[in-house]
Design a protein around this motif. Structure first.
Motif, PDB file in Angstrom:
ATOM      1  N   CYS A  48       1.023  -1.760  -0.056  1.00 31.69           N
ATOM      2  CA  CYS A  48       0.137   0.373  -0.021  1.00 31.69           C
ATOM      3  C   CYS A  48       1.123   1.026  -0.078  1.00 31.69           C
ATOM      4  CB  CYS A  48      -0.832   0.321   1.226  1.00 31.69           C
ATOM      5  SG  CYS A  48      -2.274  -1.316   0.958  1.00 31.69           S
ATOM      6  N   GLN A  52       0.896   3.943  -2.907  1.00 30.83           N
ATOM      7  CA  GLN A  52       0.684   5.705  -1.925  1.00 30.83           C
ATOM      8  C   GLN A  52       1.934   6.600  -2.555  1.00 30.83           C
ATOM      9  OE1 GLN A  52      -2.654   6.908  -1.093  1.00 30.83           O
ATOM     10  NE2 GLN A  52      -3.000   4.363  -1.894  1.00 30.83           N
ATOM     11  N   ARG A  55       0.647   7.956  -6.807  1.00 29.31           N
ATOM     12  CA  ARG A  55       0.173   8.979  -6.617  1.00 29.31           C
ATOM     13  C   ARG A  55      -0.087  10.094  -6.606  1.00 29.31           C
ATOM     14  NH1 ARG A  55      -3.377  10.560  -2.991  1.00 29.31           N
ATOM     15  NH2 ARG A  55      -2.519   9.329  -1.218  1.00 29.31           N
ATOM     16  N   THR A 262       1.925  11.629   0.464  1.00 33.04           N
ATOM     17  CA  THR A 262       2.300  10.829  -0.219  1.00 33.04           C
ATOM     18  C   THR A 262       3.919  11.140  -0.190  1.00 33.04           C
ATOM     19  OG1 THR A 262       1.475  12.772  -1.977  1.00 33.04           O
ATOM     20  CG2 THR A 262       0.154  11.042  -1.977  1.00 33.04           C
ATOM     21  N   CYS A 265       5.282   8.545   1.567  1.00 30.48           N
ATOM     22  CA  CYS A 265       5.210   7.057   1.797  1.00 30.48           C
ATOM     23  C   CYS A 265       6.608   7.300   0.460  1.00 30.48           C
ATOM     24  CB  CYS A 265       3.949   6.798   0.469  1.00 30.48           C
ATOM     25  SG  CYS A 265       2.421   6.551   1.205  1.00 30.48           S
TER      26      CYS A 265
END
Length: 297
Positions: A48, A52, A55, A262, A265
């Motif tokens: 995940c 992300q 994104r 983001t 991440c």
């Protein structure tokens, strides 16, 4: 008059063997299913985070995992922030602590494995008992000492290196166990040939102890690389003294999380990549070091 066909029967030993084989097959299948389920549960958060990080349509937390718009924008913006400084701090701490800590640990382990002196066993027992106490107990006094030395906040990197290296010798357990498996006759033969203790360690013992050397380097690198609690306490929210873990965590407060989630991440992926690659390529030596050092204590 025709004879009836007799159904062949298996001997009891064969039946027992088939029963054991069937039981092993069932148990192995259950174990593999559990391991696969645990692996999936363990990997889902990392997958995940990776998704992300690519994104681009929004920087906030969203209710879906697969991005609607893919790109490397987060990674590009990441290196325009203070992240390179935090990453450099982390890399410096991890490399210095790994190299210096490995030297200290191996010297301590060789000494306790080969030499016999007074208070040897009490010293080993004292370090073993001392290592059972959580490091959190000494954080306040360590902070005060480092503060007096000017090694906190903006200068937290030297302080973290000093603390890590100072306690490296206490991690002798696995290395000493590995050295105990190497015959002492090699040391004696080298001594007869005129070698010093340092030459014996560097030219005779360490080439035979390659797995434990790599294991010690790897563990010495992974510890400081992922340090958070103590690093956050010593840096005391000073941007210059933060490592990557503390710096990325500062982006998760209420004021910044919507703009930096983001990027957080993406930073997590960049931080995890070196350790992941190291572990993949050195896994063989890591396992050999652990199993070899566990033979004798």
């Amino acid at each position: 008059m025709s004879k009836k066909h007799e159904v062949p029967t298996l001997p009891p030993q064969a039946k027992r063997h088939m029963g054991i084989k069937a039981a092993n097959t069932i148990s192995n299948t259950i174990i593999y299913i559990l391991l696969i389920a645990i692996t999936i549960i363990w990997l889902v958060p990392f997958v995940c985070i990776v998704l992300q990080s690519f994104r681009c349509e929004s920087t906030q937390m969203v209710g879906y995992v697969i991005p609607k718009q893919w790109g490397f924008d987060n990674y590009v913006k990441l290196f325009s922030t203070r992240f390179p400084k935090w990453y450099l701090n982390t890399f410096t701490i991890a490399v210095v602590c790994s190299l210096m800590g490995t030297i200290i640990t191996l010297c301590m382990s060789y000494t306790l494995s080969r030499f016999r002196f007074k208070l040897r066993k009490p010293l080993m027992q004292f370090m073993l008992i001392l290592g059972m106490f959580p490091g959190m107990l000494g954080m306040i006094i360590l902070y005060n000492v480092l503060k007096d030395l000017g090694m906190t906040e903006a200068n937290a990197v030297p302080g973290l290196i000093l603390v890590s290296i100072a306690g490296a010798g206490m991690g002798y357990y696995v290395s000493k166990g590995f050295f105990d498996t190497i015959p002492k006759s090699l040391d004696e033969a080298a001594r007869i040939d005129g070698a010093t203790r340092l030459q014996i360690l560097t030219k005779v013992i360490l080439p035979l102890a390659k797995p434990i050397v790599i294991y010690t380097i790897l563990t010495g690198f992974m510890g400081p690389w992922g340090d958070f609690s103590f690093a956050r306490y010593i840096s005391n929210n000073n941007v210059e003294g933060m490592n990557a873990a503390v710096g990325l965590f500062s982006w998760l407060n209420q004021d910044q999380i919507n703009n930096n989630y983001t990027m957080f991440c993406a930073g997590g992926v960049v931080v995890a990549l070196p350790v992941t690659l190291l572990f993949i390529f050195l896994q063989k030596y890591y396992v050999e070091g652990v199993t070899g050092g566990a033979v004798k204590g």
